[in-house]
Design an enzyme around this catalytic site. Sequence first.
Site, PDB file in Angstrom:
ATOM      1  N   THR A  78       0.801  -1.223   0.000  1.00 37.27           N
ATOM      2  CA  THR A  78       0.000   0.000   0.000  1.00 37.27           C
ATOM      3  C   THR A  78       0.839   1.279   0.000  1.00 37.27           C
ATOM      4  O   THR A  78       0.786   2.079  -0.933  1.00 37.27           O
ATOM      5  CB  THR A  78      -0.935  -0.003   1.232  1.00 37.27           C
ATOM      6  OG1 THR A  78      -1.698  -1.192   1.218  1.00 37.27           O
ATOM      7  CG2 THR A  78      -1.864   1.199   1.218  1.00 37.27           C
ATOM      8  N   ARG A 155      -9.481   2.558   3.645  1.00 36.35           N
ATOM      9  CA  ARG A 155      -9.756   1.114   3.615  1.00 36.35           C
ATOM     10  C   ARG A 155      -9.570   0.445   4.973  1.00 36.35           C
ATOM     11  O   ARG A 155     -10.435  -0.276   5.448  1.00 36.35           O
ATOM     12  CB  ARG A 155      -8.813   0.442   2.626  1.00 36.35           C
ATOM     13  CG  ARG A 155      -9.065   0.755   1.196  1.00 36.35           C
ATOM     14  CD  ARG A 155      -8.121  -0.124   0.375  1.00 36.35           C
ATOM     15  NE  ARG A 155      -8.200   0.268  -1.003  1.00 36.35           N
ATOM     16  CZ  ARG A 155      -7.647   1.359  -1.486  1.00 36.35           C
ATOM     17  NH1 ARG A 155      -6.938   2.149  -0.700  1.00 36.35           N
ATOM     18  NH2 ARG A 155      -7.781   1.667  -2.751  1.00 36.35           N
ATOM     19  N   ILE A 156      -8.382   0.659   5.565  1.00 39.12           N
ATOM     20  CA  ILE A 156      -8.072  -0.080   6.796  1.00 39.12           C
ATOM     21  C   ILE A 156      -8.903   0.466   7.957  1.00 39.12           C
ATOM     22  O   ILE A 156      -9.476  -0.302   8.738  1.00 39.12           O
ATOM     23  CB  ILE A 156      -6.555  -0.028   7.088  1.00 39.12           C
ATOM     24  CG1 ILE A 156      -5.778  -0.683   5.932  1.00 39.12           C
ATOM     25  CG2 ILE A 156      -6.229  -0.730   8.404  1.00 39.12           C
ATOM     26  CD1 ILE A 156      -4.271  -0.496   5.970  1.00 39.12           C
ATOM     27  N   ASP A 175     -11.518  12.109   9.146  1.00 45.21           N
ATOM     28  CA  ASP A 175     -10.857  11.950   7.842  1.00 45.21           C
ATOM     29  C   ASP A 175     -11.168  13.207   7.027  1.00 45.21           C
ATOM     30  O   ASP A 175     -12.327  13.648   6.995  1.00 45.21           O
ATOM     31  CB  ASP A 175     -11.389  10.701   7.120  1.00 45.21           C
ATOM     32  CG  ASP A 175     -10.544  10.320   5.913  1.00 45.21           C
ATOM     33  OD1 ASP A 175      -9.905   9.247   5.948  1.00 45.21           O
ATOM     34  OD2 ASP A 175     -10.502  11.105   4.923  1.00 45.21           O
ATOM     35  N   ALA A 235       0.152   1.974  10.910  1.00 42.09           N
ATOM     36  CA  ALA A 235       0.199   2.680   9.620  1.00 42.09           C
ATOM     37  C   ALA A 235       1.656   2.971   9.241  1.00 42.09           C
ATOM     38  O   ALA A 235       2.257   2.217   8.465  1.00 42.09           O
ATOM     39  CB  ALA A 235      -0.633   3.945   9.688  1.00 42.09           C
ATOM     40  N   ARG A 236       2.235   4.027   9.803  1.00 39.06           N
ATOM     41  CA  ARG A 236       3.637   4.344   9.524  1.00 39.06           C
ATOM     42  C   ARG A 236       4.277   5.007  10.731  1.00 39.06           C
ATOM     43  O   ARG A 236       3.650   5.846  11.394  1.00 39.06           O
ATOM     44  CB  ARG A 236       3.766   5.319   8.336  1.00 39.06           C
ATOM     45  CG  ARG A 236       3.726   4.660   6.982  1.00 39.06           C
ATOM     46  CD  ARG A 236       4.961   3.755   6.733  1.00 39.06           C
ATOM     47  NE  ARG A 236       4.892   3.075   5.446  1.00 39.06           N
ATOM     48  CZ  ARG A 236       4.208   1.945   5.203  1.00 39.06           C
ATOM     49  NH1 ARG A 236       3.550   1.334   6.160  1.00 39.06           N
ATOM     50  NH2 ARG A 236       4.206   1.424   3.988  1.00 39.06           N
ATOM     51  N   GLU A 265      13.371   1.421  10.773  1.00 37.94           N
ATOM     52  CA  GLU A 265      13.062  -0.016  10.878  1.00 37.94           C
ATOM     53  C   GLU A 265      14.260  -0.842  10.421  1.00 37.94           C
ATOM     54  O   GLU A 265      14.712  -0.650   9.291  1.00 37.94           O
ATOM     55  CB  GLU A 265      11.824  -0.348  10.051  1.00 37.94           C
ATOM     56  CG  GLU A 265      10.581   0.334  10.607  1.00 37.94           C
ATOM     57  CD  GLU A 265       9.286  -0.037   9.889  1.00 37.94           C
ATOM     58  OE1 GLU A 265       9.337  -0.764   8.879  1.00 37.94           O
ATOM     59  OE2 GLU A 265       8.225   0.414  10.332  1.00 37.94           O
ATOM     60  N   HIS A 283       6.787  -4.710  11.875  1.00 34.14           N
ATOM     61  CA  HIS A 283       6.080  -4.345  10.639  1.00 34.14           C
ATOM     62  C   HIS A 283       5.444  -5.583   9.991  1.00 34.14           C
ATOM     63  O   HIS A 283       5.787  -5.982   8.882  1.00 34.14           O
ATOM     64  CB  HIS A 283       7.047  -3.655   9.659  1.00 34.14           C
ATOM     65  CG  HIS A 283       6.338  -2.823   8.616  1.00 34.14           C
ATOM     66  ND1 HIS A 283       6.896  -1.698   8.073  1.00 34.14           N
ATOM     67  CD2 HIS A 283       5.120  -2.951   8.018  1.00 34.14           C
ATOM     68  CE1 HIS A 283       6.067  -1.175   7.178  1.00 34.14           C
ATOM     69  NE2 HIS A 283       4.978  -1.929   7.131  1.00 34.14           N
ATOM     70  N   ALA A 286       1.169  -6.546   6.927  1.00 36.10           N
ATOM     71  CA  ALA A 286       0.849  -7.187   5.642  1.00 36.10           C
ATOM     72  C   ALA A 286       1.425  -8.598   5.553  1.00 36.10           C
ATOM     73  O   ALA A 286       1.349  -9.233   4.500  1.00 36.10           O
ATOM     74  CB  ALA A 286       1.396  -6.333   4.499  1.00 36.10           C
TER      75      ALA A 286
HETATM   76  N1  LIG Z   1       1.522  -2.061   8.977  1.00 40.04           N
HETATM   77  C1  LIG Z   1       1.399  -2.449   7.732  1.00 40.04           C
HETATM   78  O1  LIG Z   1       1.976  -3.438   7.324  1.00 40.04           O
HETATM   79  C2  LIG Z   1       0.519  -1.682   6.798  1.00 40.04           C
HETATM   80  C3  LIG Z   1      -0.241  -2.380   5.845  1.00 40.04           C
HETATM   81  C4  LIG Z   1      -1.013  -1.641   4.945  1.00 40.04           C
HETATM   82  C5  LIG Z   1      -1.015  -0.265   5.009  1.00 40.04           C
HETATM   83  N2  LIG Z   1      -0.255   0.370   5.952  1.00 40.04           N
HETATM   84  C6  LIG Z   1      -0.270   1.826   6.057  1.00 40.04           C
HETATM   85  O2  LIG Z   1      -1.607   2.221   6.318  1.00 40.04           O
HETATM   86  C7  LIG Z   1      -1.891   3.375   5.561  1.00 40.04           C
HETATM   87  C8  LIG Z   1      -3.386   3.450   5.311  1.00 40.04           C
HETATM   88  O3  LIG Z   1      -3.757   2.419   4.420  1.00 40.04           O
HETATM   89  P1  LIG Z   1      -5.211   2.395   3.748  1.00 40.04           P
HETATM   90  O4  LIG Z   1      -5.203   1.247   2.816  1.00 40.04           O
HETATM   91  O5  LIG Z   1      -6.272   2.495   4.763  1.00 40.04           O
HETATM   92  O6  LIG Z   1      -5.123   3.750   2.904  1.00 40.04           O
HETATM   93  P2  LIG Z   1      -6.338   4.607   2.326  1.00 40.04           P
HETATM   94  O7  LIG Z   1      -5.741   5.525   1.331  1.00 40.04           O
HETATM   95  O8  LIG Z   1      -7.461   3.715   1.929  1.00 40.04           O
HETATM   96  O9  LIG Z   1      -6.835   5.460   3.583  1.00 40.04           O
HETATM   97  C9  LIG Z   1      -6.058   6.469   4.168  1.00 40.04           C
HETATM   98  C10 LIG Z   1      -7.018   7.512   4.704  1.00 40.04           C
HETATM   99  O10 LIG Z   1      -6.284   8.490   5.447  1.00 40.04           O
HETATM  100  C11 LIG Z   1      -6.938   9.719   5.227  1.00 40.04           C
HETATM  101  N3  LIG Z   1      -6.108  10.846   5.630  1.00 40.04           N
HETATM  102  C12 LIG Z   1      -5.158  11.495   4.916  1.00 40.04           C
HETATM  103  N4  LIG Z   1      -4.659  12.517   5.651  1.00 40.04           N
HETATM  104  C13 LIG Z   1      -5.304  12.482   6.848  1.00 40.04           C
HETATM  105  C14 LIG Z   1      -5.236  13.281   8.020  1.00 40.04           C
HETATM  106  N5  LIG Z   1      -4.391  14.319   8.117  1.00 40.04           N
HETATM  107  N6  LIG Z   1      -6.040  12.968   9.062  1.00 40.04           N
HETATM  108  C15 LIG Z   1      -6.910  11.934   8.978  1.00 40.04           C
HETATM  109  N7  LIG Z   1      -7.027  11.148   7.881  1.00 40.04           N
HETATM  110  C16 LIG Z   1      -6.226  11.416   6.836  1.00 40.04           C
HETATM  111  C17 LIG Z   1      -7.259   9.702   3.762  1.00 40.04           C
HETATM  112  O11 LIG Z   1      -8.237  10.667   3.442  1.00 40.04           O
HETATM  113  C18 LIG Z   1      -7.723   8.272   3.599  1.00 40.04           C
HETATM  114  O12 LIG Z   1      -9.128   8.148   3.754  1.00 40.04           O
HETATM  115  C19 LIG Z   1      -1.045   3.209   4.289  1.00 40.04           C
HETATM  116  O13 LIG Z   1      -0.745   4.444   3.693  1.00 40.04           O
HETATM  117  C20 LIG Z   1       0.187   2.521   4.787  1.00 40.04           C
HETATM  118  O14 LIG Z   1       1.187   3.469   5.100  1.00 40.04           O
HETATM  119  C21 LIG Z   1       0.507  -0.315   6.836  1.00 40.04           C
HETATM  120  O1  LIG Z   2       2.108  -0.141   3.190  1.00 37.40           O
HETATM  121  C1  LIG Z   2       2.074  -1.371   3.222  1.00 37.40           C
HETATM  122  O2  LIG Z   2       1.596  -2.074   2.304  1.00 37.40           O
HETATM  123  C2  LIG Z   2       2.558  -2.067   4.446  1.00 37.40           C
HETATM  124  O3  LIG Z   2       3.270  -1.243   5.286  1.00 37.40           O
HETATM  125  C3  LIG Z   2       3.239  -3.365   4.198  1.00 37.40           C
HETATM  126  O4  LIG Z   2       4.599  -3.196   3.920  1.00 37.40           O
HETATM  127  P1  LIG Z   2       5.435  -4.490   3.496  1.00 37.40           P
HETATM  128  O5  LIG Z   2       4.991  -4.844   2.121  1.00 37.40           O
HETATM  129  O6  LIG Z   2       6.867  -4.073   3.558  1.00 37.40           O
HETATM  130  O7  LIG Z   2       5.110  -5.577   4.479  1.00 37.40           O
END
Ligand SMILES: NC(=O)c1ccc[n+]([C@@H]2O[C@H](COP(=O)([O-])OP(=O)(O)OC[C@H]3O[C@@H](n4cnc5c(N)ncnc54)[C@H](O)[C@@H]3O)[C@@H](O)[C@H]2O)c1
Ligand SMILES: O=C(O)[C@H](O)COP(=O)(O)O
Length: 348
Positions: A78, A155-156, A175, A235-236, A265, A283, A286
Amino acid sequence: MAPISIQTVLISESVDPRCKAILEENGIRVTEKPNMKRDELMAEIKDYDGLVVRSATKVNADVISAAHNLKIIGRAGTGVDNVDVDAATKKGIIVMNTPSGNTISAAELTCALLMSLSRNVPQAAMSMKQGNWDRKKFMGAELYGKVLGIVGLGRIGKEVASRMQSFGMRTIGYDPITTPEVTAGWGVEQMSLEQLWPQCDYITVHTPLMPSTVGLLCDETFAKCKKGVKVVNCARGGIIDEAALLRALESRQCGGAGLDVFVEEPPKNRSLVEHPNVISCPHLGASTKEAQARCGEDIALQIVDMVKGKSLVGAVTLFCLSSIRQEAYHDIAIPQLKYKAKIYMHAV
Ligand SMILES: NC(=O)c1ccc[n+]([C@@H]2O[C@H](COP(=O)([O-])OP(=O)(O)OC[C@H]3O[C@@H](n4cnc5c(N)ncnc54)[C@H](O)[C@@H]3O)[C@@H](O)[C@H]2O)c1
Ligand SMILES: O=C(O)[C@H](O)COP(=O)(O)O
Protein backbone atom coordinates in the site's frame (compact mmCIF):
# COMPACT_ATOMS: atom_id res chain seq x y z
CA MET A 1 -2.70 3.74 -23.87
CA ALA A 2 0.28 2.63 -25.95
CA PRO A 3 1.96 -0.58 -24.77
CA ILE A 4 5.18 -0.02 -22.82
CA SER A 5 8.12 -2.34 -23.33
CA ILE A 6 9.11 -4.11 -20.10
CA GLN A 7 11.59 -6.90 -20.71
CA THR A 8 13.39 -7.08 -17.39
CA VAL A 9 12.18 -6.65 -13.82
CA LEU A 10 14.21 -6.56 -10.62
CA ILE A 11 12.44 -7.71 -7.44
CA SER A 12 14.38 -6.27 -4.52
CA GLU A 13 12.43 -7.76 -1.60
CA SER A 14 10.68 -10.90 -0.55
CA VAL A 15 7.58 -10.86 -2.75
CA ASP A 16 5.19 -13.79 -3.23
CA PRO A 17 6.50 -16.22 -5.90
CA ARG A 18 3.33 -15.68 -7.98
CA CYS A 19 4.71 -12.28 -8.92
CA LYS A 20 7.80 -13.72 -10.63
CA ALA A 21 5.77 -16.57 -12.15
CA ILE A 22 3.19 -14.24 -13.73
CA LEU A 23 5.84 -11.90 -15.11
CA GLU A 24 7.80 -14.81 -16.59
CA GLU A 25 4.66 -16.38 -18.08
CA ASN A 26 4.35 -13.09 -19.95
CA GLY A 27 7.86 -13.17 -21.33
CA ILE A 28 9.48 -10.82 -18.80
CA ARG A 29 12.90 -11.76 -17.40
CA VAL A 30 12.89 -11.49 -13.61
CA THR A 31 15.81 -11.20 -11.20
CA GLU A 32 15.17 -11.55 -7.48
CA LYS A 33 17.80 -9.89 -5.29
CA PRO A 34 16.48 -9.25 -1.80
CA ASN A 35 18.47 -7.48 0.93
CA MET A 36 20.73 -5.42 -1.34
CA LYS A 37 22.63 -2.57 0.26
CA ARG A 38 22.05 0.90 -1.22
CA ASP A 39 25.24 0.79 -3.32
CA GLU A 40 24.39 -2.65 -4.65
CA LEU A 41 20.88 -1.53 -5.61
CA MET A 42 22.22 1.55 -7.39
CA ALA A 43 24.67 -0.57 -9.37
CA GLU A 44 22.10 -3.29 -10.11
CA ILE A 45 19.16 -1.08 -11.11
CA LYS A 46 20.76 0.66 -14.06
CA ASP A 47 19.55 -1.59 -16.90
CA TYR A 48 16.17 -2.85 -15.64
CA ASP A 49 12.85 -1.75 -17.13
CA GLY A 50 10.90 -2.46 -13.96
CA LEU A 51 11.47 -2.61 -10.20
CA VAL A 52 9.20 -4.36 -7.70
CA VAL A 53 9.57 -3.42 -4.01
CA ARG A 54 7.82 -3.63 -0.64
CA SER A 55 8.45 -1.09 2.12
CA ALA A 56 12.11 -1.73 2.93
CA THR A 57 13.63 -0.61 -0.40
CA LYS A 58 14.10 3.14 -0.31
CA VAL A 59 13.65 4.20 -3.91
CA ASN A 60 14.96 7.72 -3.53
CA ALA A 61 16.08 10.25 -6.14
CA ASP A 62 19.61 8.76 -6.27
CA VAL A 63 18.29 5.30 -7.06
CA ILE A 64 15.93 6.75 -9.66
CA SER A 65 18.68 8.71 -11.37
CA ALA A 66 20.88 5.59 -11.46
CA ALA A 67 18.12 3.72 -13.29
CA HIS A 68 18.63 4.47 -16.97
CA ASN A 69 15.84 2.31 -18.42
CA LEU A 70 13.31 2.23 -15.59
CA LYS A 71 9.70 2.64 -16.73
CA ILE A 72 7.81 1.30 -13.74
CA ILE A 73 8.18 0.99 -9.99
CA GLY A 74 5.70 -1.53 -8.65
CA ARG A 75 4.97 -1.42 -4.92
CA ALA A 76 3.62 -4.82 -3.84
CA GLY A 77 1.66 -3.26 -1.00
CA THR A 78 0.00 0.00 0.00
CA GLY A 79 2.29 2.78 1.27
CA VAL A 80 4.43 4.50 -1.37
CA ASP A 81 6.27 6.70 1.13
CA ASN A 82 9.47 4.72 0.44
CA VAL A 83 9.38 5.83 -3.20
CA ASP A 84 10.24 9.35 -4.33
CA VAL A 85 7.13 9.63 -6.49
CA ASP A 86 7.97 13.17 -7.62
CA ALA A 87 11.44 12.17 -8.83
CA ALA A 88 9.96 9.15 -10.61
CA THR A 89 7.21 11.22 -12.22
CA LYS A 90 9.70 13.81 -13.48
CA LYS A 91 11.53 10.98 -15.23
CA GLY A 92 8.28 9.58 -16.70
CA ILE A 93 8.41 6.48 -14.51
CA ILE A 94 5.04 5.08 -13.43
CA VAL A 95 4.68 4.24 -9.76
CA MET A 96 1.90 1.83 -8.92
CA ASN A 97 0.82 0.06 -5.78
CA THR A 98 -1.68 -2.66 -4.85
CA PRO A 99 -3.79 -0.69 -2.40
CA SER A 100 -6.38 -3.26 -1.37
CA GLY A 101 -4.24 -6.41 -1.24
CA ASN A 102 -3.29 -6.15 2.42
CA THR A 103 -6.22 -4.16 3.87
CA ILE A 104 -7.77 -7.04 5.80
CA SER A 105 -4.44 -8.24 7.17
CA ALA A 106 -3.47 -4.78 8.41
CA ALA A 107 -6.93 -4.30 9.94
CA GLU A 108 -6.77 -7.67 11.68
CA LEU A 109 -3.34 -6.91 13.16
CA THR A 110 -4.63 -3.55 14.38
CA CYS A 111 -7.50 -5.32 16.15
CA ALA A 112 -5.06 -7.86 17.63
CA LEU A 113 -3.00 -4.99 19.06
CA LEU A 114 -6.10 -3.29 20.47
CA MET A 115 -7.18 -6.52 22.14
CA SER A 116 -3.68 -7.24 23.40
CA LEU A 117 -3.48 -3.76 24.90
CA SER A 118 -6.76 -4.21 26.75
CA ARG A 119 -5.79 -7.55 28.30
CA ASN A 120 -1.97 -7.46 28.43
CA VAL A 121 -1.81 -10.70 26.44
CA PRO A 122 1.84 -10.46 25.26
CA GLN A 123 3.11 -9.45 28.71
CA ALA A 124 1.13 -12.25 30.41
CA ALA A 125 2.36 -14.81 27.87
CA MET A 126 5.96 -13.73 28.43
CA SER A 127 5.49 -13.93 32.20
CA MET A 128 4.12 -17.49 31.90
CA LYS A 129 7.14 -18.50 29.81
CA GLN A 130 9.32 -17.18 32.61
CA GLY A 131 7.60 -19.60 35.01
CA ASN A 132 5.28 -17.11 36.73
CA TRP A 133 1.56 -17.32 37.52
CA ASP A 134 0.65 -13.69 38.12
CA ARG A 135 -3.08 -13.08 37.95
CA LYS A 136 -3.08 -9.69 39.68
CA LYS A 137 -0.44 -7.92 37.63
CA PHE A 138 -2.28 -8.44 34.36
CA MET A 139 -5.72 -7.16 35.34
CA GLY A 140 -7.24 -5.73 32.17
CA ALA A 141 -10.27 -3.72 31.09
CA GLU A 142 -13.09 -4.61 28.72
CA LEU A 143 -13.26 -3.08 25.28
CA TYR A 144 -17.05 -3.21 25.55
CA GLY A 145 -18.48 0.28 25.91
CA LYS A 146 -15.15 2.02 25.34
CA VAL A 147 -14.52 4.69 22.71
CA LEU A 148 -12.20 3.99 19.79
CA GLY A 149 -10.96 6.99 17.81
CA ILE A 150 -9.97 6.14 14.24
CA VAL A 151 -7.83 8.75 12.52
CA GLY A 152 -7.91 8.00 8.81
CA LEU A 153 -11.11 6.41 7.54
CA GLY A 154 -9.90 4.80 4.35
CA ARG A 155 -9.76 1.11 3.62
CA ILE A 156 -8.07 -0.08 6.80
CA GLY A 157 -9.80 2.39 9.12
CA LYS A 158 -13.17 1.18 7.85
CA GLU A 159 -12.36 -2.50 8.40
CA VAL A 160 -11.02 -1.80 11.89
CA ALA A 161 -14.23 0.06 12.74
CA SER A 162 -16.55 -2.79 11.80
CA ARG A 163 -14.46 -5.37 13.66
CA MET A 164 -14.18 -3.33 16.86
CA GLN A 165 -17.89 -2.46 16.77
CA SER A 166 -18.52 -6.18 17.16
CA PHE A 167 -16.75 -5.90 20.54
CA GLY A 168 -19.23 -3.22 21.58
CA MET A 169 -16.87 -0.28 21.09
CA ARG A 170 -18.22 3.12 20.10
CA THR A 171 -16.30 4.17 17.00
CA ILE A 172 -15.62 7.83 16.29
CA GLY A 173 -13.21 9.17 13.70
CA TYR A 174 -11.76 11.86 11.53
CA ASP A 175 -10.86 11.95 7.84
CA PRO A 176 -10.44 15.03 5.64
CA ILE A 177 -11.83 13.27 2.55
CA THR A 178 -14.22 10.47 3.46
CA THR A 179 -17.44 12.26 4.28
CA PRO A 180 -19.38 11.97 7.58
CA GLU A 181 -22.40 10.73 5.58
CA VAL A 182 -20.36 7.83 4.23
CA THR A 183 -18.79 6.88 7.55
CA ALA A 184 -22.13 7.16 9.37
CA GLY A 185 -23.17 4.25 7.15
CA TRP A 186 -20.36 2.21 8.72
CA GLY A 187 -21.28 3.27 12.25
CA VAL A 188 -18.44 5.79 12.60
CA GLU A 189 -19.34 9.24 13.86
CA GLN A 190 -17.00 11.82 12.38
CA MET A 191 -15.86 14.92 14.22
CA SER A 192 -12.92 17.29 14.33
CA LEU A 193 -9.71 16.08 15.93
CA GLU A 194 -10.21 18.67 18.67
CA GLN A 195 -13.49 16.98 19.55
CA LEU A 196 -12.11 13.48 19.11
CA TRP A 197 -8.97 13.52 21.31
CA PRO A 198 -10.65 13.99 24.73
CA GLN A 199 -13.30 11.31 24.11
CA CYS A 200 -11.12 8.33 23.23
CA ASP A 201 -10.10 5.40 25.40
CA TYR A 202 -8.18 4.04 22.40
CA ILE A 203 -6.83 5.78 19.29
CA THR A 204 -5.67 4.04 16.13
CA VAL A 205 -4.11 5.86 13.17
CA HIS A 206 -4.66 4.77 9.56
CA THR A 207 -3.39 7.61 7.39
CA PRO A 208 -0.58 7.50 4.84
CA LEU A 209 2.72 9.06 5.94
CA MET A 210 2.75 12.56 4.45
CA PRO A 211 3.99 15.91 5.75
CA SER A 212 0.47 16.64 7.02
CA THR A 213 0.29 13.40 9.04
CA VAL A 214 3.75 13.44 10.62
CA GLY A 215 3.28 13.87 14.37
CA LEU A 216 -0.54 13.78 14.29
CA LEU A 217 -0.15 12.52 17.83
CA CYS A 218 2.44 14.74 19.51
CA ASP A 219 2.96 16.39 22.92
CA GLU A 220 0.21 18.90 22.21
CA THR A 221 -2.37 16.33 21.09
CA PHE A 222 -1.50 13.77 23.81
CA ALA A 223 -2.20 16.57 26.32
CA LYS A 224 -5.73 16.86 24.89
CA CYS A 225 -6.41 13.13 25.33
CA LYS A 226 -7.98 11.32 28.28
CA LYS A 227 -5.38 10.32 30.84
CA GLY A 228 -4.36 6.72 30.17
CA VAL A 229 -5.44 6.67 26.51
CA LYS A 230 -4.02 3.68 24.63
CA VAL A 231 -2.77 4.10 21.09
CA VAL A 232 -2.07 1.85 18.10
CA ASN A 233 0.07 2.60 15.07
CA CYS A 234 -0.22 0.02 12.33
CA ALA A 235 0.20 2.68 9.62
CA ARG A 236 3.64 4.34 9.52
CA GLY A 237 6.30 5.28 12.03
CA GLY A 238 6.22 8.99 12.80
CA ILE A 239 2.45 9.51 12.53
CA ILE A 240 2.63 9.14 16.30
CA ASP A 241 5.68 11.17 17.29
CA GLU A 242 7.96 8.61 18.95
CA ALA A 243 9.62 10.95 21.46
CA ALA A 244 6.24 12.39 22.48
CA LEU A 245 4.84 8.88 22.86
CA LEU A 246 7.67 7.91 25.17
CA ARG A 247 7.09 11.02 27.28
CA ALA A 248 3.36 10.30 27.41
CA LEU A 249 3.99 6.69 28.45
CA GLU A 250 6.38 7.80 31.18
CA SER A 251 3.92 10.36 32.56
CA ARG A 252 1.10 7.78 32.23
CA GLN A 253 -0.82 10.22 30.06
CA CYS A 254 -0.65 7.30 27.62
CA GLY A 255 -1.55 3.97 29.20
CA GLY A 256 -0.10 1.75 26.50
CA ALA A 257 0.88 1.55 22.85
CA GLY A 258 0.70 -1.12 20.18
CA LEU A 259 3.27 -0.42 17.49
CA ASP A 260 3.78 -2.28 14.23
CA VAL A 261 5.81 0.44 12.55
CA PHE A 262 8.72 2.73 13.44
CA VAL A 263 10.44 5.78 12.00
CA GLU A 264 13.56 3.67 11.63
CA GLU A 265 13.06 -0.02 10.88
CA PRO A 266 14.42 -1.91 12.69
CA PRO A 267 14.50 0.76 15.42
CA LYS A 268 18.00 1.40 16.77
CA ASN A 269 16.53 3.42 19.62
CA ARG A 270 15.01 0.66 21.77
CA SER A 271 13.28 2.89 24.36
CA LEU A 272 9.77 2.35 23.00
CA VAL A 273 10.13 -1.35 22.20
CA GLU A 274 11.47 -2.04 25.68
CA HIS A 275 8.88 0.05 27.53
CA PRO A 276 6.73 -2.27 29.68
CA ASN A 277 3.49 -0.75 28.36
CA VAL A 278 4.43 -1.10 24.71
CA ILE A 279 3.69 -4.14 22.62
CA SER A 280 5.34 -4.18 19.26
CA CYS A 281 5.74 -6.12 16.04
CA PRO A 282 8.37 -5.90 13.31
CA HIS A 283 6.08 -4.35 10.64
CA LEU A 284 3.86 -7.41 10.29
CA GLY A 285 0.64 -5.73 9.14
CA ALA A 286 0.85 -7.19 5.64
CA SER A 287 2.70 -10.34 6.59
CA THR A 288 0.06 -12.96 5.93
CA LYS A 289 0.03 -15.58 3.21
CA GLU A 290 -3.17 -14.14 1.83
CA ALA A 291 -2.04 -10.51 1.70
CA GLN A 292 1.30 -11.40 0.16
CA ALA A 293 -0.34 -13.62 -2.45
CA ARG A 294 -2.75 -10.81 -3.41
CA CYS A 295 -0.12 -8.08 -3.51
CA GLY A 296 2.41 -10.19 -5.44
CA GLU A 297 -0.19 -11.27 -7.96
CA ASP A 298 -1.79 -7.82 -8.30
CA ILE A 299 1.46 -6.01 -8.97
CA ALA A 300 2.54 -8.57 -11.57
CA LEU A 301 -0.83 -8.38 -13.37
CA GLN A 302 -0.72 -4.58 -13.32
CA ILE A 303 2.74 -4.62 -14.92
CA VAL A 304 1.55 -7.10 -17.54
CA ASP A 305 -1.46 -4.86 -18.24
CA MET A 306 0.93 -2.01 -18.85
CA VAL A 307 3.02 -4.08 -21.23
CA LYS A 308 -0.16 -4.96 -23.12
CA GLY A 309 -1.38 -1.37 -23.11
CA LYS A 310 -4.44 -2.31 -21.06
CA SER A 311 -5.97 -0.29 -18.25
CA LEU A 312 -3.74 0.47 -15.32
CA VAL A 313 -5.24 0.10 -11.89
CA GLY A 314 -3.32 1.49 -8.98
CA ALA A 315 -0.94 3.73 -10.90
CA VAL A 316 -0.17 6.69 -8.73
CA THR A 317 1.96 8.94 -10.89
CA LEU A 318 0.96 11.75 -13.14
CA PHE A 319 2.58 10.04 -16.10
CA CYS A 320 0.54 10.58 -19.26
CA LEU A 321 -2.31 11.90 -17.17
CA SER A 322 -3.29 14.51 -19.68
CA SER A 323 -3.81 11.97 -22.43
CA ILE A 324 -5.88 9.44 -20.54
CA ARG A 325 -9.25 9.22 -18.98
CA GLN A 326 -9.08 9.40 -15.23
CA GLU A 327 -11.55 8.71 -12.51
CA ALA A 328 -11.08 9.82 -8.95
CA TYR A 329 -12.16 7.48 -6.22
CA HIS A 330 -11.88 7.82 -2.46
CA ASP A 331 -9.21 5.24 -2.47
CA ILE A 332 -5.64 6.31 -2.05
CA ALA A 333 -3.89 9.44 -0.95
CA ILE A 334 -1.63 10.84 -3.63
CA PRO A 335 0.62 13.42 -2.03
CA GLN A 336 1.44 15.33 -5.20
CA LEU A 337 -2.23 15.66 -6.14
CA LYS A 338 -2.98 16.94 -2.61
CA TYR A 339 -6.16 14.94 -2.60
CA LYS A 340 -7.13 11.36 -2.38
CA ALA A 341 -7.87 9.51 -5.54
CA LYS A 342 -7.26 6.33 -7.35
CA ILE A 343 -6.40 6.84 -10.95
CA TYR A 344 -7.56 4.30 -13.42
CA MET A 345 -5.52 4.69 -16.56
CA HIS A 346 -7.45 3.56 -19.60
CA ALA A 347 -6.38 2.87 -23.10
CA VAL A 348 -7.16 5.78 -25.41
N1 LIG B 1 1.52 -2.06 8.98
C1 LIG B 1 1.40 -2.45 7.73
O1 LIG B 1 1.98 -3.44 7.32
C2 LIG B 1 0.52 -1.68 6.80
C3 LIG B 1 -0.24 -2.38 5.84
C4 LIG B 1 -1.01 -1.64 4.94
C5 LIG B 1 -1.02 -0.26 5.01
N2 LIG B 1 -0.25 0.37 5.95
C6 LIG B 1 -0.27 1.83 6.06
O2 LIG B 1 -1.61 2.22 6.32
C7 LIG B 1 -1.89 3.38 5.56
C8 LIG B 1 -3.39 3.45 5.31
O3 LIG B 1 -3.76 2.42 4.42
P1 LIG B 1 -5.21 2.39 3.75
O4 LIG B 1 -5.20 1.25 2.82
O5 LIG B 1 -6.27 2.50 4.76
O6 LIG B 1 -5.12 3.75 2.90
P2 LIG B 1 -6.34 4.61 2.33
O7 LIG B 1 -5.74 5.53 1.33
O8 LIG B 1 -7.46 3.72 1.93
O9 LIG B 1 -6.84 5.46 3.58
C9 LIG B 1 -6.06 6.47 4.17
C10 LIG B 1 -7.02 7.51 4.70
O10 LIG B 1 -6.28 8.49 5.45
C11 LIG B 1 -6.94 9.72 5.23
N3 LIG B 1 -6.11 10.85 5.63
C12 LIG B 1 -5.16 11.49 4.92
N4 LIG B 1 -4.66 12.52 5.65
C13 LIG B 1 -5.30 12.48 6.85
C14 LIG B 1 -5.24 13.28 8.02
N5 LIG B 1 -4.39 14.32 8.12
N6 LIG B 1 -6.04 12.97 9.06
C15 LIG B 1 -6.91 11.93 8.98
N7 LIG B 1 -7.03 11.15 7.88
C16 LIG B 1 -6.23 11.42 6.84
C17 LIG B 1 -7.26 9.70 3.76
O11 LIG B 1 -8.24 10.67 3.44
C18 LIG B 1 -7.72 8.27 3.60
O12 LIG B 1 -9.13 8.15 3.75
C19 LIG B 1 -1.04 3.21 4.29
O13 LIG B 1 -0.75 4.44 3.69
C20 LIG B 1 0.19 2.52 4.79
O14 LIG B 1 1.19 3.47 5.10
C21 LIG B 1 0.51 -0.32 6.84
O1 LIG C 1 2.11 -0.14 3.19
C1 LIG C 1 2.07 -1.37 3.22
O2 LIG C 1 1.60 -2.07 2.30
C2 LIG C 1 2.56 -2.07 4.45
O3 LIG C 1 3.27 -1.24 5.29
C3 LIG C 1 3.24 -3.37 4.20
O4 LIG C 1 4.60 -3.20 3.92
P1 LIG C 1 5.44 -4.49 3.50
O5 LIG C 1 4.99 -4.84 2.12
O6 LIG C 1 6.87 -4.07 3.56
O7 LIG C 1 5.11 -5.58 4.48
